[in-house]
Scaffold this motif. Structure first.
Motif, PDB file in Angstrom:
ATOM      1  N   GLN A  65     -60.357 -68.996  85.015  1.00 18.08           N
ATOM      2  CA  GLN A  65     -60.038 -69.411  86.380  1.00 18.08           C
ATOM      3  C   GLN A  65     -60.623 -68.424  87.378  1.00 18.08           C
ATOM      4  O   GLN A  65     -60.378 -67.225  87.287  1.00 18.08           O
ATOM      5  CB  GLN A  65     -58.521 -69.497  86.549  1.00 18.08           C
ATOM      6  N   LEU A  66     -61.405 -68.935  88.328  1.00 19.08           N
ATOM      7  CA  LEU A  66     -62.037 -68.127  89.361  1.00 19.08           C
ATOM      8  C   LEU A  66     -61.583 -68.632  90.732  1.00 19.08           C
ATOM      9  O   LEU A  66     -61.243 -69.805  90.885  1.00 19.08           O
ATOM     10  CB  LEU A  66     -63.557 -68.202  89.235  1.00 19.08           C
ATOM     11  N   PHE A  67     -61.608 -67.763  91.743  1.00 19.21           N
ATOM     12  CA  PHE A  67     -60.958 -68.087  93.018  1.00 19.21           C
ATOM     13  C   PHE A  67     -61.878 -67.842  94.195  1.00 19.21           C
ATOM     14  O   PHE A  67     -62.634 -66.855  94.227  1.00 19.21           O
ATOM     15  CB  PHE A  67     -59.697 -67.229  93.159  1.00 19.21           C
ATOM     16  N   ASP A  68     -61.818 -68.741  95.180  1.00 20.29           N
ATOM     17  CA  ASP A  68     -62.486 -68.552  96.464  1.00 20.29           C
ATOM     18  C   ASP A  68     -61.410 -68.330  97.515  1.00 20.29           C
ATOM     19  O   ASP A  68     -60.608 -69.223  97.790  1.00 20.29           O
ATOM     20  CB  ASP A  68     -63.332 -69.766  96.836  1.00 20.29           C
ATOM     21  N   SER A  69     -61.385 -67.145  98.112  1.00 26.65           N
ATOM     22  CA  SER A  69     -60.294 -66.793  99.024  1.00 26.65           C
ATOM     23  C   SER A  69     -60.356 -67.549 100.346  1.00 26.65           C
ATOM     24  O   SER A  69     -59.327 -67.751 100.992  1.00 26.65           O
ATOM     25  CB  SER A  69     -60.292 -65.284  99.288  1.00 26.65           C
ATOM     26  N   GLU A  70     -61.545 -67.983 100.763  1.00 30.57           N
ATOM     27  CA  GLU A  70     -61.648 -68.664 102.059  1.00 30.57           C
ATOM     28  C   GLU A  70     -60.999 -70.047 102.021  1.00 30.57           C
ATOM     29  O   GLU A  70     -60.272 -70.426 102.946  1.00 30.57           O
ATOM     30  CB  GLU A  70     -63.110 -68.783 102.485  1.00 30.57           C
ATOM     31  N   SER A  71     -61.266 -70.809 100.968  1.00 35.85           N
ATOM     32  CA  SER A  71     -60.720 -72.162 100.875  1.00 35.85           C
ATOM     33  C   SER A  71     -59.572 -72.266  99.880  1.00 35.85           C
ATOM     34  O   SER A  71     -59.024 -73.350  99.679  1.00 35.85           O
ATOM     35  CB  SER A  71     -61.823 -73.139 100.472  1.00 35.85           C
ATOM     36  N   SER A  72     -59.218 -71.148  99.249  1.00 38.30           N
ATOM     37  CA  SER A  72     -58.178 -71.127  98.197  1.00 38.30           C
ATOM     38  C   SER A  72     -58.508 -72.106  97.076  1.00 38.30           C
ATOM     39  O   SER A  72     -57.626 -72.750  96.514  1.00 38.30           O
ATOM     40  CB  SER A  72     -56.799 -71.428  98.790  1.00 38.30           C
ATOM     41  N   THR A  73     -59.802 -72.216  96.777  1.00 40.35           N
ATOM     42  CA  THR A  73     -60.269 -73.114  95.723  1.00 40.35           C
ATOM     43  C   THR A  73     -60.351 -72.390  94.387  1.00 40.35           C
ATOM     44  O   THR A  73     -60.852 -71.270  94.307  1.00 40.35           O
ATOM     45  CB  THR A  73     -61.668 -73.661  96.071  1.00 40.35           C
ATOM     46  N   TYR A  74     -59.874 -73.062  93.347  1.00 38.04           N
ATOM     47  CA  TYR A  74     -60.067 -72.576  91.988  1.00 38.04           C
ATOM     48  C   TYR A  74     -61.269 -73.282  91.355  1.00 38.04           C
ATOM     49  O   TYR A  74     -61.382 -74.512  91.422  1.00 38.04           O
ATOM     50  CB  TYR A  74     -58.838 -72.854  91.126  1.00 38.04           C
ATOM     51  N   THR A  75     -62.140 -72.495  90.764  1.00 35.24           N
ATOM     52  CA  THR A  75     -63.226 -72.989  89.927  1.00 35.24           C
ATOM     53  C   THR A  75     -62.892 -72.635  88.488  1.00 35.24           C
ATOM     54  O   THR A  75     -62.321 -71.577  88.225  1.00 35.24           O
ATOM     55  CB  THR A  75     -64.560 -72.341  90.333  1.00 35.24           C
ATOM     56  N   TYR A  76     -63.233 -73.522  87.568  1.00 30.73           N
ATOM     57  CA  TYR A  76     -62.893 -73.292  86.166  1.00 30.73           C
ATOM     58  C   TYR A  76     -64.129 -73.319  85.283  1.00 30.73           C
ATOM     59  O   TYR A  76     -65.013 -74.163  85.459  1.00 30.73           O
ATOM     60  CB  TYR A  76     -61.905 -74.356  85.677  1.00 30.73           C
ATOM     61  N   ILE A  77     -64.167 -72.387  84.330  1.00 24.49           N
ATOM     62  CA  ILE A  77     -65.144 -72.418  83.255  1.00 24.49           C
ATOM     63  C   ILE A  77     -64.417 -72.794  81.976  1.00 24.49           C
ATOM     64  O   ILE A  77     -63.440 -72.141  81.597  1.00 24.49           O
ATOM     65  CB  ILE A  77     -65.834 -71.045  83.066  1.00 24.49           C
ATOM     66  N   LEU A  78     -64.877 -73.862  81.334  1.00 28.28           N
ATOM     67  CA  LEU A  78     -64.368 -74.244  80.026  1.00 28.28           C
ATOM     68  C   LEU A  78     -65.404 -73.778  79.013  1.00 28.28           C
ATOM     69  O   LEU A  78     -66.545 -74.263  79.021  1.00 28.28           O
ATOM     70  CB  LEU A  78     -64.154 -75.753  79.927  1.00 28.28           C
ATOM     71  N   ALA A  79     -65.030 -72.846  78.174  1.00 27.67           N
ATOM     72  CA  ALA A  79     -65.986 -72.194  77.295  1.00 27.67           C
ATOM     73  C   ALA A  79     -65.728 -72.556  75.846  1.00 27.67           C
ATOM     74  O   ALA A  79     -64.597 -72.465  75.368  1.00 27.67           O
ATOM     75  CB  ALA A  79     -65.912 -70.680  77.469  1.00 27.67           C
ATOM     76  N   ALA A  80     -66.770 -72.973  75.158  1.00 29.77           N
ATOM     77  CA  ALA A  80     -66.720 -73.205  73.717  1.00 29.77           C
ATOM     78  C   ALA A  80     -67.619 -72.159  73.047  1.00 29.77           C
ATOM     79  O   ALA A  80     -67.899 -71.106  73.615  1.00 29.77           O
ATOM     80  CB  ALA A  80     -67.148 -74.628  73.389  1.00 29.77           C
ATOM     81  N   ASP A  81     -68.074 -72.433  71.844  1.00 25.75           N
ATOM     82  CA  ASP A  81     -68.822 -71.416  71.100  1.00 25.75           C
ATOM     83  C   ASP A  81     -70.166 -71.079  71.733  1.00 25.75           C
ATOM     84  O   ASP A  81     -70.566 -69.924  71.766  1.00 25.75           O
ATOM     85  CB  ASP A  81     -69.022 -71.870  69.658  1.00 25.75           C
ATOM     86  N   GLY A  82     -70.877 -72.085  72.242  1.00 19.42           N
ATOM     87  CA  GLY A  82     -72.185 -71.792  72.790  1.00 19.42           C
ATOM     88  C   GLY A  82     -72.459 -72.447  74.132  1.00 19.42           C
ATOM     89  O   GLY A  82     -73.445 -72.133  74.790  1.00 19.42           O
ATOM     90  N   GLU A  83     -71.571 -73.366  74.546  1.00 18.80           N
ATOM     91  CA  GLU A  83     -71.778 -74.096  75.784  1.00 18.80           C
ATOM     92  C   GLU A  83     -70.543 -73.990  76.669  1.00 18.80           C
ATOM     93  O   GLU A  83     -69.456 -73.622  76.216  1.00 18.80           O
ATOM     94  CB  GLU A  83     -72.085 -75.571  75.503  1.00 18.80           C
ATOM     95  N   ALA A  84     -70.750 -74.350  77.924  1.00 22.26           N
ATOM     96  CA  ALA A  84     -69.655 -74.288  78.887  1.00 22.26           C
ATOM     97  C   ALA A  84     -69.760 -75.438  79.875  1.00 22.26           C
ATOM     98  O   ALA A  84     -70.823 -76.056  80.043  1.00 22.26           O
ATOM     99  CB  ALA A  84     -69.674 -72.967  79.632  1.00 22.26           C
TER     100      ALA A  84
END
Length: 229
Positions: A7-26
């Protein structure tokens, strides 16, 4: 690799960005334009190839970096078919399944209400709920073909029927909270828990919220995946 969402965050818009990570791809969900380099750096450190960039809806409070990420990585972009994001290669509908890293599956749940095309994504017991269901709240329903009645049905019939331990990861939070569960929201969400459809519609129709500050810029930009027209 650990299969927990990043979970990653942008403080200006309070938006969460997500990375879904597997063995070699995301997969990236709801990226923000100003954090494109940050997100790419995460992928590089983890040794991941970006397979998809997903949008939960056409955001009105920030500009996406989906188009730029596609240019830089070769990833496919995917967006809800009802959101008018025509440049996305994959137009998503309810019940669709996106596959990455051979065996990983992301299930698409159409949840109209915040916008007519809004979707949520279900992956490994994690629900990425966009602006449909927030922690102790929900998205507004007063623009972009929003509907309080539709959102109520989306949440009560498609999200609250998921297993209660399902982890809830929203697109935004304005109070420093990061994650919840479907069970907690069913019992405690102040807008939706134990509230009738009529009461919910009345509540939502009387919020009288100001328009998002970047709406006139973000909505048209996001229809083109954040790229200049």
């Amino acid at each position: 690799m650990n299969f927990l969402p990043i979970q990653l965050f942008d403080s200006e818009s309070s938006t969460y960005t997500y990375i879904l990570a597997a063995d070699g791809e995301a997969v990236l969900i709801d990226p923000v334009d100003k954090h494109c380099e940050r997100d790419l750096a995460h992928l590089e450190r983890l040794g991941l190839r970006l397979a998809y960039v997903l949008e939960t809806h056409n955001h009105a409070d920030h500009v996406t970096s989906a188009g730029r990420l596609r240019q830089l990585t070769g990833a496919k972009t995917a967006a809800p078919s009802g959101c008018g994001i025509a440049p996305a290669e994959v137009q998503l509908n309810h019940g669709d399944v996106l596959r990455f890293d051979a065996s990983e599956e992301i299930h698409v749940i159409h949840t109209p209400g915040h916008t007519a095309g809004s979707v949520c994504y279900l992956w490994r017991g994690n629900l990425f709920s966009g602006d449909t269901l927030l922690i102790d709240g929900c998205g507004r329903t007063d623009f972009q073909s929003g509907s309080a009645e539709a959102l109520y049905h989306s949440v009560t019939e498609r999200l609250f029927t998921l297993p209660e331990p399902t982890m809830l990861w929203p697109a935004h939070d304005y109070k420093g909270r990061s994650v919840s569960t479907i069970g907690w929201e069913k019992r405690n969400n102040s807008r939706l828990s134990s509230r009738s459809l009529e009461d919910f519609v009345q509540l939502m129709n009387n919020l009288n919220l100001p328009p998002p500050r970047l709406m006139d810029v973000a909505v048209p930009a996001n229809r083109n995946l954040g790229l200049p027209h």
